[in-house]
Motif scaffolding. Structure first.
Motif, PDB file in Angstrom:
ATOM      1  N   ILE A 233       0.833  -1.143  -0.015  1.00  0.00           N
ATOM      2  CA  ILE A 233      -0.004   0.183  -0.131  1.00  0.00           C
ATOM      3  C   ILE A 233       0.913   1.225   0.049  1.00  0.00           C
ATOM      4  O   ILE A 233       0.851   2.162  -0.698  1.00  0.00           O
ATOM      5  N   LEU A 234       1.954   1.263   0.780  1.00  0.00           N
ATOM      6  CA  LEU A 234       2.708   2.405   0.945  1.00  0.00           C
ATOM      7  C   LEU A 234       3.597   2.751  -0.226  1.00  0.00           C
ATOM      8  O   LEU A 234       3.832   3.960  -0.604  1.00  0.00           O
ATOM      9  N   GLN A 235       3.917   1.581  -1.026  1.00  0.00           N
ATOM     10  CA  GLN A 235       4.675   1.756  -2.237  1.00  0.00           C
ATOM     11  C   GLN A 235       4.085   2.608  -3.125  1.00  0.00           C
ATOM     12  O   GLN A 235       4.513   3.244  -4.011  1.00  0.00           O
ATOM     13  N   LEU A 236       2.617   2.456  -3.159  1.00  0.00           N
ATOM     14  CA  LEU A 236       1.681   3.229  -4.143  1.00  0.00           C
ATOM     15  C   LEU A 236       1.942   4.612  -3.995  1.00  0.00           C
ATOM     16  O   LEU A 236       2.195   5.637  -4.867  1.00  0.00           O
ATOM     17  N   LEU A 237       1.726   5.083  -2.689  1.00  0.00           N
ATOM     18  CA  LEU A 237       2.328   6.400  -2.237  1.00  0.00           C
ATOM     19  C   LEU A 237       3.482   6.958  -2.357  1.00  0.00           C
ATOM     20  O   LEU A 237       3.913   8.089  -2.926  1.00  0.00           O
ATOM     21  N   ALA A 238       4.476   6.145  -2.195  1.00  0.00           N
ATOM     22  CA  ALA A 238       5.930   6.286  -2.510  1.00  0.00           C
ATOM     23  C   ALA A 238       6.057   6.675  -4.126  1.00  0.00           C
ATOM     24  O   ALA A 238       6.880   7.336  -4.250  1.00  0.00           O
TER      25      ALA A 238
END
Length: 733
Positions: A204-209
């Motif tokens: 999930i956080l990779q999408l934001l990154a």
């Protein structure tokens, strides 16, 4: 314009005023434009941020929605094979294949009703492993079991988003995890256990990154308490588990968004933030999981807060760049405006000074006692000051639109008036003595100056008349003339008393000489009698004039008379003064009494003699002149028009000062300062010349220069043949 006419302070004040009038609005416009530009840029950033929020929110929920759907599929599969809940069963291999295929689940677990793990598949670092029975753990105390096992059929439990804990410790390296759980019911509706999926939070956080790296917007994800779940600085994340006070409240002004129930835009010193709540349970608003999942969601965290940030330095970067460009352009313009301001200041100062002068001139004209009126070139009056109204008795309404003929009397000829205005139209300055008539019919004397006004192109626009009432001066001169006449009458009376015995005794002496045959003595006595009789005739005429008698005007041929008088006057001059004559041939006859002309020449030659000290020259000349308003009488100021014989006497004496010239014709005023003459003259010579010239229709003009001599012109009117004066000529006897 002289510096005294326009001071540098006035120029500076006008220039500064002009500069500020131009500069201040420009600067205000610049400020308004920059504000509008900044506001527009801020709005554009806000629109981008809100659009990015919607896209990013949907991207973050996508793996959660997929995990919820996968959870339902796996729960159905587990319900059909309750006997396969063991590490070596077929179900375990199916879960392993599924975990390897999906790649987003760290763990897939089946917990019994007592909370004990019955089956667990781990998938980490691309490696899938079915955990053996001796490694299975009791999860009865974990919140996701205690809350999840109580769900109804089809309900989904969602744990909070946090770091994974293994064996009571936060797993290292940190593994962000979100757990989804669903109760597995058997065909009879009995709870068989709980299916738990550990969703890899790093996915999930990779999408934001990824969006953070590839966008000029920054992305933050925080939980309801304000702790960072994602920040570009990893040390700020997971503060609620790592005992760090790292919340968005530490950012100046940003803590207030935690209390806002919906999203929006917030600008703080750090920059502009757009934020939105991503709702995770069935009680939240859109966007949320329930948009696509038709089941009840029970979440430990009701929502996440997703933020996009534009740093302050980039929020207004474009508007600041445009401001710098506009500032440079305006600065160049304002610098270039400085000389323009000073030029305008000078012009403005001159304009204000001109206005002030015009105002002063207007007040001077309005309040002056001089008679001022302005006419068109054809003499229609357009302006008259109050003095004209006071002196003439006419109101301004009666004067405007009329011509100066309104004031004209019958004392002067039409030719006189026509000549004055015509000369003024030809740009000549005309000065003359006018005899005007008031509204009540009374006369007054006006010394008037008439001149032309032209425009910048030199075209005649107006005629200006400026006059002064000299009636009192004229009356004073008349009184002086009467005084001289009275004195002349008294002197004539006394001289006649003295001449009586002289003539009587001379006649007796002549008779005695004749009786004694003394012819030589008789001839001398007869000459005495001739002179005495002529003196008696002169005294008689003087007496008659002083009593107001009308003298008959004689007709003289100037040349012979002047030559005859010159021979007599030459005998009265000392040897160091030369007397010469310059007579024009063929001069016309003049209407002047012989005795008056003799008196005029005698007085002028006598004055010239007394003005010469230590030798000099006297010139007596006569010539014919035609005047068309070319000269003024020095005594009455009248404009001279017509044909005259100019009889002049010039000397090489000391000349007159301006003060002496002003009083030259005053009775009993003497210009003779020589010690040998003081007390020897009465000072009535030029006064008598003036009176005799005017009595015969003539005029007098004096030309003098101090230290170089004086010339007195007597203009005698020329007589026309057949004018009623008689054909006879009086010549030198």
């Amino acid at each position: 314009m002289k510096p005294s006419d326009l001071s540098w302070k006035e120029t500076l004040a006008a220039a500064v005023s002009f500069y500020l009038i131009i500069a201040i609005p420009i600067l205000l416009v610049l400020i308004v434009l920059h504000w509008a530009d900044s506001y527009t840029e801020r709005g554009q950033w806000a629109a981008r941020q809100m659009s990015s929020l919607r896209i990013a929110s949907d991207a973050l929920l996508t793996p959660v929605r997929e995990a919820a759907n996968d959870l339902s599929l796996l729960a159905e599969q587990a319900a059909y094979d309750p006997g396969g809940w063991q590490p070596n069963g077929e179900l375990a291999f199916d879960f392993a294949r599924f975990a390897r295929h999906r790649g987003i689940y760290d763990q897939i677990r089946l917990l019994g009703p007592d909370g004990m793990e019955r089956l667990r598949v781990n998938h980490r670092d691309a490696e899938t492993r079915i955990v053996p029975a001796d490694e299975l753990q009791d999860k009865a105390h974990r919140p996701y079991f205690t809350k999840g096992i109580q769900l109804s059929a089809g309900d989904v439990y969602l744990s909070r988003f946090d770091l994974n804990i293994e064996n009571g410790r936060i797993e290292t390296p940190h593994r962000p995890t979100m757990r989804l759980a669903q109760v597995v019911f058997g065909p009879s509706g009995k709870k068989l256990g709980l299916l738990v999926l550990n969703l890899d939070g790093e996915k999930i956080l990779q999408l934001l990154a990824h969006r953070d790296r590839n966008s000029d917007l920054g992305y933050w994800l925080v939980n309801p308490q304000g702790y960072w779940l994602y920040n570009e600085d990893p040390s700020l994340s997971w503060g609620f588990q790592l005992s760090r006070n790292t919340t968005i409240s530490n950012v100046d002004g940003l803590g207030k968004l935690l209390d806002r129930p919906i999203g929006g835009i917030l600008e703080v010193p750090a920059g502009q933030f757009a934020f939105n709540r991503i709702f995770l349970n069935s009680h939240g608003a859109s966007p949320g999981l329930v948009d696509d999942i038709e089941r009840n969601i029970v979440s430990e965290e009701p929502y996440w807060i997703l933020l996009t940030v534009v740093r302050q330095e980039q929020l207004y970067a474009n508007s600041r760049a445009r401001l710098e460009i506009m500032s440079v352009v305006i600065a160049v313009f304002l610098v270039a405006l400085v000389p323009v301001a000073f030029l305008w200041g000078g012009w403005r100062g001159r304009t204000e000074r001109d206005k002030l002068r015009a105002s002063i001139y207007a007040r001077v004209i309005e309040q002056s006692d001089e008679l001022v009126f302005v006419t068109t070139p054809d003499t229609a009056i357009q302006f008259a000051n109050p003095a004209v109204e006071r002196k003439t008795g006419y109101s301004r309404a009666e004067i405007i639109g009329r011509t100066p003929r309104l004031f004209q009397s019958d004392e002067q000829s039409e030719g006189f008036y026509a000549s004055v205005w015509q000369r003024a139209r030809t740009r000549q300055h005309v000065r003359a003595l006018w005899i005007n008539r008031r509204k009540d019919g009374t006369l007054f004397y006006e010394s008037k100056n008439v001149s032309a006004l032209t425009d910048k192109a030199g075209r005649l626009t107006h005629l200006v008349s400026v006059g002064r009432d000299v009636s009192d001066e004229h009356e004073r001169q008349e009184r002086e003339m009467r005084l001289v006449d009275q004195l002349s009458a008294q002197l004539s009376h006394h001289f006649n008393n003295l001449l009586g015995p002289i003539i009587n005794y001379a006649e007796l002496a002549a008779d005695t000489a004749e009786e004694n045959a003394q012819s030589g003595i008789r001839a001398d006595i007869e000459k005495v009698l001739s002179g005495a009789n002529r003196l008696r005739d002169v005294l008689g005429k003087i007496s008659a004039m002083s009593l107001g008698s009308q003298l008959s005007q004689g007709v003289l041929a100037v040349g012979p008379v002047v030559r005859g008088l010159l021979n007599i006057e030459r005998t009265t001059l000392p040897g160091d003064i030369a007397l010469s004559i310059d007579l024009e041939t063929g001069m016309d006859e003049v209407g002047v009494e012989f005795d008056d002309l003799a008196l005029i020449l005698s007085e002028l030659i006598s004055n010239a003699r007394d003005a010469i000290s230590g030798g000099g020259e006297i010139l007596l000349s006569a010539k014919r002149l035609v005047l068309d308003g070319d000269a003024y009488c020095s005594t009455c100021g009248e404009l001279l028009n017509g044909t005259f014989v100019d009889i002049s006497v010039s000397d090489t004496g000391r000349g007159m000062t301006a003060s002496e010239l002003k009083h030259a014709f005053d009775p009993f005023y003497s210009t003779k300062q020589s010690s040998k003459l003081v007390g020897e003259t009465l000072g009535i010579g030029l006064s008598r010349v003036r009176n005799r010239a005017h009595a015969n229709g003539g005029h007098v003009i004096i030309e003098t220069e101090e230290g170089r001599g004086t010339t007195v012109h007597v203009y005698c009117p020329v007589l026309e043949i057949g004018n009623g004066k008689g054909p006879s000529k009086e010549t030198w006897p």
